[in-house]
Every structure is written in structure tokens, then in C-alpha cells.
Write a protein that holds these residues in place. Structure first.
Motif, PDB file in Angstrom:
ATOM      1  N   TRP A 157       0.833  -1.200   0.000  1.00  0.00           N
ATOM      2  CA  TRP A 157       0.000   0.000   0.000  1.00  0.00           C
ATOM      3  C   TRP A 157       0.870   1.253   0.000  1.00  0.00           C
ATOM      4  O   TRP A 157       0.556   2.223  -0.681  1.00  0.00           O
ATOM      5  N   HIS A 160       1.989   1.870  -3.400  1.00  0.00           N
ATOM      6  CA  HIS A 160       0.874   2.444  -4.152  1.00  0.00           C
ATOM      7  C   HIS A 160       0.723   3.938  -3.846  1.00  0.00           C
ATOM      8  O   HIS A 160       0.519   4.742  -4.765  1.00  0.00           O
ATOM      9  N   CYS A 161       0.841   4.296  -2.587  1.00  0.00           N
ATOM     10  CA  CYS A 161       0.739   5.715  -2.198  1.00  0.00           C
ATOM     11  C   CYS A 161       1.798   6.540  -2.906  1.00  0.00           C
ATOM     12  O   CYS A 161       1.502   7.622  -3.429  1.00  0.00           O
ATOM     13  N   VAL A 164       0.803   6.970  -6.584  1.00  0.00           N
ATOM     14  CA  VAL A 164      -0.293   7.918  -6.751  1.00  0.00           C
ATOM     15  C   VAL A 164       0.211   9.350  -6.580  1.00  0.00           C
ATOM     16  O   VAL A 164      -0.127  10.241  -7.369  1.00  0.00           O
ATOM     17  N   LEU A 165       1.021   9.560  -5.561  1.00  0.00           N
ATOM     18  CA  LEU A 165       1.553  10.912  -5.322  1.00  0.00           C
ATOM     19  C   LEU A 165       2.470  11.346  -6.453  1.00  0.00           C
ATOM     20  O   LEU A 165       2.500  12.521  -6.823  1.00  0.00           O
ATOM     21  N   GLU A 167       2.122  10.452  -9.596  1.00  0.00           N
ATOM     22  CA  GLU A 167       1.218  10.807 -10.698  1.00  0.00           C
ATOM     23  C   GLU A 167       0.653  12.219 -10.527  1.00  0.00           C
ATOM     24  O   GLU A 167       0.414  12.910 -11.504  1.00  0.00           O
ATOM     25  N   GLU A 168       0.422  12.606  -9.272  1.00  0.00           N
ATOM     26  CA  GLU A 168      -0.188  13.905  -8.982  1.00  0.00           C
ATOM     27  C   GLU A 168       0.772  15.073  -9.208  1.00  0.00           C
ATOM     28  O   GLU A 168       0.339  16.198  -9.323  1.00  0.00           O
TER      29      GLU A 168
END
Length: 169
Positions: A157, A160-161, A164-165, A167-168
Motif C-alpha cells: 500500500w 501504491h501511495c 499515486v503521489l 502521478e499527482e
């Protein structure tokens, strides 16, 4: 209410006093969830109040031995037959911490993730060593396996975090 139901499950196999319950609860969970003896006796008092256990004779050392009642057996059977749903579990502090770190915008979220990953890896190593050293039976192994799987899932996880960060950005 794992302590409440854990004590009932232990009592379903025969009468015990509080200290025996504490020792057996800890042994069954691989000592990963230590119990304070005061917590055991407080829980026993509540179970008695609710009609799920009753005190019996005192042993040779003056300790009260508790027995499960029929209502206690029914409650234990209900507990074992009812699946644990995610909403019954406590809030996940790590999820809340990371969500708040992202929302705060002035927190280095990557550093929060890094520190957590380091702590989780350390815990995973300790759990793996504990599993290798474990001499107890299946109950302890299942508890340790669950904790290892949870730590591994937390690592995934956290990966994954980070993705995601990234990508942002």
C-alpha cells in the motif's frame, strides 16, 4: 470485542481463574496482544453482569474460578459464526495520517511514507524472526502469519501511495 469473546472461548473448554485466562489468551495469540490482569478481571465482571459467566469455587490460593453459562456458550457460538466485517474494525491510523499529510500540503508526505516503510520493514523482520523462533502450536503461528501478511500488505500500500503521489506531481 476480542478480549470478551476470547475469554468466553477459553472458558468454553473449562473453568479457569483470571490469571489462567490471561496466560492462555496470550499464549493463543503468540503474546502479540498482552493482557493486563486488571483488564481480564474487569472483563470477567462485565461477563458476569451480562450473565455470560458465573463465579465458581475459589481454588486453593483463593482465586475465583469462572465458568461459562449457557448464554455464554450461545454468545461464543454466535461470535464464531459471524464474519468480521471491515466496518467493525478500528480506524486505520496510518491511512488517516497519510490523508491528513496530503491535505495539509505543508508536510513532506514522501518522508512520512519513508519513515513508515522503515518501521514496517523493521516490524516485518521482527515478526519473521518470532515466527522462526515460535515453539507454540497452530494458534500462535496463525497470529504471526496474519501480522506478517498485514505488514506485507502495508508495504504494498505504501508503494501504491508513492505511485499515486508521483502521478499527482
Amino acid at each position: 470485542m476480542p478480549v470478551r469473546h476470547g475469554l468466553l472461548a477459553l472458558l468454553s473448554t473449562g473453568p479457569r481463574h483470571g490469571y489462567q485466562l490471561r496466560i492462555e489468551f496470550e499464549a493463543s495469540t503468540g503474546a502479540t496482544w498482552p493482557l493486563n490482569i486488571g483488564q481480564v478481571y474487569t472483563t470477567l465482571s462485565r461477563l458476569e453482569r451480562d450473565g455470560l459467566v458465573k463465579p465458581g469455587e475459589s481454588d486453593e490460593q483463593g482465586r475465583v474460578v469462572y465458568m461459562i453459562t449457557e448464554a455464554g456458550r450461545e454468545e461464543t457460538a454466535r461470535w464464531f459464526s459471524t464474519p468480521v466485517v471491515h466496518s467493525d474494525r478500528p480506524r486505520d491510523e496510518l491511512v488517516i495520517k497519510l490523508a491528513m499529510a496530503v491535505a495539509a500540503r505543508n508536510v513532506d508526505v514522501a518522508e512520512v511514507i519513508h519513515r513508515q516503510r522503515t518501521a514496517t520493514m523493521r516490524a516485518l523482520q521482527q515478526l519473521t524472526m518470532a515466527k522462526r523462533a515460535a515453539t507454540a502450536g497452530a494458534a500462535q503461528r496463525l497470529v504471526l502469519d496474519s501480522m506478517i501478511f498485514q505488514a506485507e500488505a502495508e508495504q504494498r500500500w505504501l508503494d501504491h501511495c508513492e505511485a499515486v503521489l508521483e502521478e499527482e506531481r
